[in-house]
Each structure stands twice: as structure tokens, then as C-alpha cells.
Motif scaffolding. Structure first.
Motif, PDB file in Angstrom:
ATOM      1  N   PRO A   2       0.833  -1.214   0.000  1.00  9.81           N
ATOM      2  CA  PRO A   2       0.000   0.000   0.000  1.00  9.81           C
ATOM      3  C   PRO A   2       0.865   1.261   0.000  1.00  9.81           C
ATOM      4  N   VAL A   3       0.328   2.308  -0.567  1.00  8.81           N
ATOM      5  CA  VAL A   3       1.083   3.555  -0.718  1.00  8.81           C
ATOM      6  C   VAL A   3       1.477   4.131   0.637  1.00  8.81           C
ATOM      7  N   ALA A   4       0.592   4.064   1.638  1.00  2.40           N
ATOM      8  CA  ALA A   4       0.904   4.605   2.966  1.00  2.40           C
ATOM      9  C   ALA A   4       2.080   3.867   3.593  1.00  2.40           C
ATOM     10  N   ASP A   5       2.123   2.538   3.453  1.00  6.29           N
ATOM     11  CA  ASP A   5       3.241   1.768   4.000  1.00  6.29           C
ATOM     12  C   ASP A   5       4.546   2.119   3.309  1.00  6.29           C
ATOM     13  N   TYR A   6       4.478   2.323   1.993  1.00  4.47           N
ATOM     14  CA  TYR A   6       5.667   2.716   1.247  1.00  4.47           C
ATOM     15  C   TYR A   6       6.168   4.085   1.719  1.00  4.47           C
ATOM     16  N   LEU A   7       5.239   5.020   1.898  1.00  3.65           N
ATOM     17  CA  LEU A   7       5.616   6.353   2.353  1.00  3.65           C
ATOM     18  C   LEU A   7       6.297   6.289   3.721  1.00  3.65           C
ATOM     19  N   ILE A   8       5.762   5.487   4.609  1.00  2.00           N
ATOM     20  CA  ILE A   8       6.361   5.335   5.944  1.00  2.00           C
ATOM     21  C   ILE A   8       7.771   4.770   5.822  1.00  2.00           C
ATOM     22  N   VAL A  24      -1.942   9.256   7.640  1.00  5.51           N
ATOM     23  CA  VAL A  24      -3.360   8.912   7.559  1.00  5.51           C
ATOM     24  C   VAL A  24      -3.751   8.876   6.091  1.00  5.51           C
ATOM     25  N   GLU A  25      -4.302   7.752   5.670  1.00  2.00           N
ATOM     26  CA  GLU A  25      -4.706   7.574   4.278  1.00  2.00           C
ATOM     27  C   GLU A  25      -6.215   7.724   4.163  1.00  2.00           C
ATOM     28  N   SER A  26      -6.640   8.578   3.251  1.00  2.00           N
ATOM     29  CA  SER A  26      -8.071   8.722   2.983  1.00  2.00           C
ATOM     30  C   SER A  26      -8.283   8.672   1.471  1.00  2.00           C
ATOM     31  N   ALA A  61       5.835   8.624  -4.278  1.00  2.78           N
ATOM     32  CA  ALA A  61       4.490   8.165  -3.914  1.00  2.78           C
ATOM     33  C   ALA A  61       3.587   8.104  -5.146  1.00  2.78           C
ATOM     34  N   ARG A  62       3.725   9.057  -6.043  1.00  5.09           N
ATOM     35  CA  ARG A  62       2.916   9.044  -7.265  1.00  5.09           C
ATOM     36  C   ARG A  62       3.257   7.833  -8.135  1.00  5.09           C
ATOM     37  N   ILE A  63       4.537   7.488  -8.197  1.00  2.31           N
ATOM     38  CA  ILE A  63       4.951   6.327  -8.986  1.00  2.31           C
ATOM     39  C   ILE A  63       4.350   5.048  -8.414  1.00  2.31           C
ATOM     40  N   VAL A  64       4.391   4.905  -7.090  1.00  2.00           N
ATOM     41  CA  VAL A  64       3.776   3.736  -6.453  1.00  2.00           C
ATOM     42  C   VAL A  64       2.275   3.747  -6.703  1.00  2.00           C
ATOM     43  N   GLY A  65       1.661   4.916  -6.654  1.00  2.00           N
ATOM     44  CA  GLY A  65       0.232   5.033  -6.922  1.00  2.00           C
ATOM     45  C   GLY A  65      -0.120   4.643  -8.342  1.00  2.00           C
ATOM     46  N   LYS A  67       1.378   2.454 -10.148  1.00  2.00           N
ATOM     47  CA  LYS A  67       1.401   0.995 -10.214  1.00  2.00           C
ATOM     48  C   LYS A  67       0.153   0.382  -9.593  1.00  2.00           C
ATOM     49  N   ALA A  68      -0.479   1.108  -8.651  1.00  2.00           N
ATOM     50  CA  ALA A  68      -1.700   0.628  -8.001  1.00  2.00           C
ATOM     51  C   ALA A  68      -2.955   1.223  -8.641  1.00  2.00           C
ATOM     52  N   ASN A  69      -2.791   1.900  -9.789  1.00  2.00           N
ATOM     53  CA  ASN A  69      -3.906   2.553 -10.490  1.00  2.00           C
ATOM     54  C   ASN A  69      -4.649   3.549  -9.611  1.00  2.00           C
ATOM     55  N   ALA A  70      -3.906   4.382  -8.899  1.00  2.00           N
ATOM     56  CA  ALA A  70      -4.502   5.398  -8.028  1.00  2.00           C
ATOM     57  C   ALA A  70      -3.717   6.696  -8.158  1.00  2.00           C
ATOM     58  N   ARG A  71      -4.413   7.797  -8.043  1.00  2.00           N
ATOM     59  CA  ARG A  71      -3.770   9.116  -8.032  1.00  2.00           C
ATOM     60  C   ARG A  71      -3.458   9.444  -6.579  1.00  2.00           C
ATOM     61  N   VAL A  72      -2.210   9.727  -6.278  1.00  2.00           N
ATOM     62  CA  VAL A  72      -1.770   9.927  -4.898  1.00  2.00           C
ATOM     63  C   VAL A  72      -1.355  11.374  -4.688  1.00  2.00           C
ATOM     64  N   SER A  73      -1.846  11.964  -3.591  1.00  2.00           N
ATOM     65  CA  SER A  73      -1.437  13.301  -3.166  1.00  2.00           C
ATOM     66  C   SER A  73      -0.958  13.209  -1.722  1.00  2.00           C
ATOM     67  N   ILE A  74       0.034  14.023  -1.400  1.00  2.00           N
ATOM     68  CA  ILE A  74       0.563  14.035  -0.037  1.00  2.00           C
ATOM     69  C   ILE A  74       0.403  15.425   0.536  1.00  2.00           C
ATOM     70  N   LYS A  75      -0.148  15.489   1.743  1.00  2.00           N
ATOM     71  CA  LYS A  75      -0.294  16.744   2.473  1.00  2.00           C
ATOM     72  C   LYS A  75       0.578  16.643   3.717  1.00  2.00           C
ATOM     73  N   ILE A  76       1.504  17.568   3.862  1.00  2.00           N
ATOM     74  CA  ILE A  76       2.373  17.592   5.032  1.00  2.00           C
ATOM     75  C   ILE A  76       1.816  18.642   5.988  1.00  2.00           C
ATOM     76  N   ASN A  77       1.339  18.181   7.130  1.00  2.00           N
ATOM     77  CA  ASN A  77       0.742  19.075   8.121  1.00  2.00           C
ATOM     78  C   ASN A  77       1.832  19.696   8.988  1.00  2.00           C
ATOM     79  N   GLU A  78       1.767  21.010   9.138  1.00  2.00           N
ATOM     80  CA  GLU A  78       2.758  21.701   9.960  1.00  2.00           C
ATOM     81  C   GLU A  78       2.373  21.583  11.429  1.00  2.00           C
ATOM     82  N   PRO A  79       3.279  21.055  12.270  1.00  2.00           N
ATOM     83  CA  PRO A  79       2.970  20.898  13.693  1.00  2.00           C
ATOM     84  C   PRO A  79       3.022  22.228  14.434  1.00  2.00           C
ATOM     85  N   GLU A  80       2.368  22.262  15.584  1.00  2.00           N
ATOM     86  CA  GLU A  80       2.418  23.448  16.442  1.00  2.00           C
ATOM     87  C   GLU A  80       3.851  23.699  16.871  1.00  2.00           C
ATOM     88  N   GLY A  81       4.289  24.936  16.801  1.00  2.00           N
ATOM     89  CA  GLY A  81       5.642  25.300  17.227  1.00  2.00           C
ATOM     90  C   GLY A  81       6.719  24.817  16.278  1.00  2.00           C
TER      91      GLY A  81
END
Length: 87
Positions: A2-8, A24-26, A61-65, A67-81
Motif C-alpha cells: 500500500p502507498v501509505a506503507d511505502y511512504l512510511i 493517515v490515508e483517505s 508516492a505518485r509512482i507507487v500510486g 502501479k496501483a492505479n490510483a492518483r496519490v497526493s501528499i499533504k504535510i501538516n505543519e505541527p504546532e511550534g
């Protein structure tokens, strides 16, 4: 793989605080959205100089996506501080 496991598996080794990594994958009609949370000290490492590291991670991540026939986007959330400074 899965794309999330690859990203990790790609992101975790470069972080100083890998225990804080949360992916988190949605799914929606447009494809797969991966939201990434990291420790505030790791934000600069994840983004990289001029965003180059983040661009490379998104490309992988897009390349892995494709291969899985999915469009993948990544959002990097900025933490507090976060120590990352926007220009």
C-alpha cells in the motif's frame, strides 16, 4: 505494498523522531490523500532545502500510486511550534 506503507518506509529513516510519524490515508473520487504528521524538529528535514525532499517524496508516492492505479497526493501538516520557516 500500500502507498501509505511505502511512504512510511521512505520517510521514517530520515527523521530524528520517527516515533512521531503519523500517516493517515483517505480516499475520495480524485484518488488517495496521505496526510503526514511529524515532530516539529523534523519538519525542515522532511521539506528539505527549497522543498526538494518533499518533491522527491511526492514523486515516489505518485509512482507507487500509478502501479496501483490510483492518483496519490501528499499533504504535510505543519505541527504546532514548528521550526520550519516559510519565505
Amino acid at each position: 505494498m500500500p502507498v501509505a506503507d511505502y511512504l512510511i518506509s521512505v520517510v521514517k529513516p530520515i527523521l530524528a523522531h520517527p516515533d512521531y510519524l503519523n500517516v493517515v490515508e483517505s480516499q475520495d473520487p480524485m484518488g488517495v490523500l496521505l496526510s503526514v504528521d511529524v515532530h516539529k524538529e523534523d519538519m525542515g528535514v522532511l521539506i528539505g532545502k527549497a522543498g526538494e525532499t518533499a518533491k522527491a517524496i511526492r514523486l515516489l508516492a505518485r509512482i507507487v500510486g500509478i502501479k496501483a492505479n490510483a492518483r496519490v497526493s501528499i499533504k504535510i501538516n505543519e505541527p504546532e511550534g514548528s521550526l520550519y520557516k516559510k519565505k
